[in-house]
Write a protein that holds these residues in place. Structure first.
Motif, PDB file in Angstrom:
ATOM      1  N   UNK A 178      15.369  10.611  -5.668  1.00  0.00           N
ATOM      2  CA  UNK A 178      14.101  11.294  -5.410  1.00  0.00           C
ATOM      3  C   UNK A 178      13.686  11.246  -3.942  1.00  0.00           C
ATOM      4  N   UNK A 179      14.198  10.296  -3.179  1.00  0.00           N
ATOM      5  CA  UNK A 179      13.774  10.156  -1.781  1.00  0.00           C
ATOM      6  C   UNK A 179      14.795  10.695  -0.772  1.00  0.00           C
ATOM      7  N   UNK A 180      15.919  11.195  -1.253  1.00  0.00           N
ATOM      8  CA  UNK A 180      17.011  11.576  -0.346  1.00  0.00           C
ATOM      9  C   UNK A 180      16.584  12.633   0.668  1.00  0.00           C
ATOM     10  N   UNK A 181      15.993  13.712   0.198  1.00  0.00           N
ATOM     11  CA  UNK A 181      15.636  14.803   1.114  1.00  0.00           C
ATOM     12  C   UNK A 181      14.645  14.336   2.176  1.00  0.00           C
ATOM     13  N   UNK A 182      13.670  13.543   1.778  1.00  0.00           N
ATOM     14  CA  UNK A 182      12.672  13.065   2.732  1.00  0.00           C
ATOM     15  C   UNK A 182      13.306  12.130   3.764  1.00  0.00           C
ATOM     16  N   UNK A 183      14.269  11.316   3.330  1.00  0.00           N
ATOM     17  CA  UNK A 183      14.954  10.420   4.257  1.00  0.00           C
ATOM     18  C   UNK A 183      15.796  11.213   5.244  1.00  0.00           C
ATOM     19  N   UNK A 184      16.506  12.215   4.750  1.00  0.00           N
ATOM     20  CA  UNK A 184      17.315  13.050   5.641  1.00  0.00           C
ATOM     21  C   UNK A 184      16.423  13.769   6.658  1.00  0.00           C
ATOM     22  N   UNK A 188       0.820  -1.217   0.000  1.00  0.00           N
ATOM     23  CA  UNK A 188       0.000   0.000   0.000  1.00  0.00           C
ATOM     24  C   UNK A 188       0.849   1.262   0.000  1.00  0.00           C
ATOM     25  N   UNK A 189       0.216   2.389  -0.323  1.00  0.00           N
ATOM     26  CA  UNK A 189       0.898   3.668  -0.284  1.00  0.00           C
ATOM     27  C   UNK A 189       1.759   3.918  -1.503  1.00  0.00           C
ATOM     28  N   UNK A 190       2.477   5.038  -1.466  1.00  0.00           N
ATOM     29  CA  UNK A 190       3.355   5.403  -2.567  1.00  0.00           C
ATOM     30  C   UNK A 190       4.746   4.803  -2.376  1.00  0.00           C
ATOM     31  N   UNK A 191       5.533   4.856  -3.445  1.00  0.00           N
ATOM     32  CA  UNK A 191       6.915   4.380  -3.351  1.00  0.00           C
ATOM     33  C   UNK A 191       7.663   5.175  -2.292  1.00  0.00           C
ATOM     34  N   UNK A 192       7.496   6.499  -2.298  1.00  0.00           N
ATOM     35  CA  UNK A 192       8.219   7.327  -1.325  1.00  0.00           C
ATOM     36  C   UNK A 192       7.803   6.993   0.107  1.00  0.00           C
ATOM     37  N   UNK A 193       6.520   6.768   0.342  1.00  0.00           N
ATOM     38  CA  UNK A 193       6.061   6.412   1.685  1.00  0.00           C
ATOM     39  C   UNK A 193       6.693   5.104   2.147  1.00  0.00           C
ATOM     40  N   UNK A 194       6.780   4.148   1.239  1.00  0.00           N
ATOM     41  CA  UNK A 194       7.406   2.873   1.572  1.00  0.00           C
ATOM     42  C   UNK A 194       8.881   3.050   1.873  1.00  0.00           C
ATOM     43  N   UNK A 195       9.570   3.843   1.065  1.00  0.00           N
ATOM     44  CA  UNK A 195      10.996   4.078   1.260  1.00  0.00           C
ATOM     45  C   UNK A 195      11.259   4.755   2.607  1.00  0.00           C
ATOM     46  N   UNK A 233      18.522   9.565 -11.921  1.00  0.00           N
ATOM     47  CA  UNK A 233      18.844  10.985 -11.807  1.00  0.00           C
ATOM     48  C   UNK A 233      20.243  11.215 -12.346  1.00  0.00           C
ATOM     49  N   UNK A 234      20.570  12.468 -12.620  1.00  0.00           N
ATOM     50  CA  UNK A 234      21.915  12.826 -13.050  1.00  0.00           C
ATOM     51  C   UNK A 234      22.805  13.016 -11.824  1.00  0.00           C
ATOM     52  N   UNK A 235      24.123  13.012 -12.005  1.00  0.00           N
ATOM     53  CA  UNK A 235      25.025  13.283 -10.875  1.00  0.00           C
ATOM     54  C   UNK A 235      24.746  14.635 -10.211  1.00  0.00           C
ATOM     55  N   UNK A 236      24.461  15.660 -11.026  1.00  0.00           N
ATOM     56  CA  UNK A 236      24.184  16.979 -10.467  1.00  0.00           C
ATOM     57  C   UNK A 236      22.912  16.963  -9.629  1.00  0.00           C
ATOM     58  N   UNK A 237      21.868  16.311 -10.129  1.00  0.00           N
ATOM     59  CA  UNK A 237      20.626  16.213  -9.361  1.00  0.00           C
ATOM     60  C   UNK A 237      20.860  15.489  -8.042  1.00  0.00           C
ATOM     61  N   UNK A 238      21.682  14.455  -8.069  1.00  0.00           N
ATOM     62  CA  UNK A 238      21.988  13.703  -6.847  1.00  0.00           C
ATOM     63  C   UNK A 238      22.687  14.598  -5.828  1.00  0.00           C
ATOM     64  N   UNK A 239      23.653  15.369  -6.291  1.00  0.00           N
ATOM     65  CA  UNK A 239      24.381  16.273  -5.404  1.00  0.00           C
ATOM     66  C   UNK A 239      23.447  17.337  -4.841  1.00  0.00           C
ATOM     67  N   UNK A 240      22.590  17.884  -5.686  1.00  0.00           N
ATOM     68  CA  UNK A 240      21.680  18.937  -5.244  1.00  0.00           C
ATOM     69  C   UNK A 240      20.672  18.431  -4.218  1.00  0.00           C
ATOM     70  N   UNK A 241      20.306  17.159  -4.306  1.00  0.00           N
ATOM     71  CA  UNK A 241      19.361  16.583  -3.351  1.00  0.00           C
ATOM     72  C   UNK A 241      20.026  16.208  -2.029  1.00  0.00           C
ATOM     73  N   UNK A 242      21.360  16.230  -2.001  1.00  0.00           N
ATOM     74  CA  UNK A 242      22.069  16.006  -0.741  1.00  0.00           C
ATOM     75  C   UNK A 242      22.475  14.585  -0.454  1.00  0.00           C
ATOM     76  N   UNK A 243      22.532  13.737  -1.484  1.00  0.00           N
ATOM     77  CA  UNK A 243      22.947  12.362  -1.226  1.00  0.00           C
ATOM     78  C   UNK A 243      24.430  12.308  -0.852  1.00  0.00           C
ATOM     79  N   UNK A 244      24.814  11.263  -0.140  1.00  0.00           N
ATOM     80  CA  UNK A 244      26.195  11.140   0.325  1.00  0.00           C
ATOM     81  C   UNK A 244      27.101  10.461  -0.692  1.00  0.00           C
ATOM     82  N   UNK A 245      26.546   9.567  -1.502  1.00  0.00           N
ATOM     83  CA  UNK A 245      27.360   8.843  -2.482  1.00  0.00           C
ATOM     84  C   UNK A 245      26.471   8.373  -3.624  1.00  0.00           C
ATOM     85  N   UNK A 246      27.072   8.261  -4.795  1.00  0.00           N
ATOM     86  CA  UNK A 246      26.357   7.758  -5.971  1.00  0.00           C
ATOM     87  C   UNK A 246      27.051   6.495  -6.484  1.00  0.00           C
ATOM     88  N   UNK A 247      26.248   5.656  -7.133  1.00  0.00           N
ATOM     89  CA  UNK A 247      26.753   4.436  -7.758  1.00  0.00           C
ATOM     90  C   UNK A 247      26.457   4.534  -9.245  1.00  0.00           C
TER      91      UNK A 247
END
Length: 237
Positions: free
Chosen positions: A164-170, A137-144, A198-212
């Motif tokens: 897409x979920x980084x900011x909400x998780x933080x 149930x719920x949205x992907x973001x809610x589950x994450x 997402x692009x590397x720039x989008x990942x950085x802007x959202x505040x993620x710690x590391x990208x794969x």
């Protein structure tokens, strides 16, 4: 707990010889790498030994998901490989995540403990799949977010999630709770089987710690140039 790198090259390559040859030919020796099921199940622990000898930081991406005792014992053995980061599936539950951390601590033998991540929802999962196939149930973001909170309560250091979920998780788990984000594609690159990319720039802007990053480097016409461009975009936009 060990420190993590900002970019991991996903070595989704069929065998040890090709993986090591790729890194040497593309002047990527010393780059942080992700070793997943495809490579580890072919080469076993020897690929970890060879990569450590070449000064690679290693994210061992096996996504353990089993009963707590089995995961604890498996993590105890994986800790002895001296990798930098490992993971489990958050859907294994709090007890399993806690057992995984205990196994890592027991297996470290006085060395720094590997970072423990929990996988929330795979980046190949979209809303339709979650609702119609997984019947969740719920949205992907809610589950994450729910799974991230669960992972933190079980003692995980962070989660694997989409950008897409980084900011909400933080916001839900605190800024020090790590987010590691796969599904990274430079602008214009093919999505392949990643649904939440997402692009590397989008990942950085959202505040993620590391990208794969996998195929955007390993399947590029010039992997070294692609790697450098992604590093540049991450560092300077």
């Amino acid at each position: 707990m060990k420190n993590i790198s900002s970019l991991y090259v996903a070595l989704d390559i069929e065998n040890k010889e090709k993986a090591l040859q790729f890194l040497k030919q593309q002047q990527l020796e010393g780059a942080a790498v992700k070793v997943g099921m495809e490579l580890f199940y072919h080469a076993g622990p020897s690929i970890i030994t060879s990569l450590k000898e070449r000064n690679h930081d290693i994210f061992l991406d096996l996504k353990l998901h089993d009963i707590p005792t089995t995961v604890k014992n498996a993590m105890r053995n994986l800790a002895r490989l001296d990798v930098d980061m490992v993971n489990v599936h958050a859907q294994g539950g709090r007890e399993m995540i806690t057992a995984a951390k205990q196994g890592l601590e027991e297996g470290c033998q006085g060395k720094e403990r590997p970072v423990l991540l929990a996988v929330t929802q795979l980046t190949s999962t979209d809303q339709t799949m979650m609702a119609e196939e997984l019947r969740q149930p719920g949205t992907v973001e809610e589950s994450v977010i729910h799974l991230a909170k669960l992972a933190k309560s079980g003692g995980a250091d962070g989660v694997v999630c989409s950008v897409q979920e980084v900011k909400a998780i933080k916001a839900a788990c605190g800024s020090s709770f790590l987010t590691v984000t796969p599904g990274i594609r430079p602008k214009g690159a093919q999505q392949n089987d990643q649904k939440r990319s997402a692009t590397p720039l989008e990942a950085k802007q959202q505040g993620t710690d590391a990208i794969v990053v996998g195929r955007a480097i390993t399947a590029a016409s010039d992997p070294y140039i692609s790697y450098q461009q992604i590093i540049e975009e991450w560092n300077h936009g």
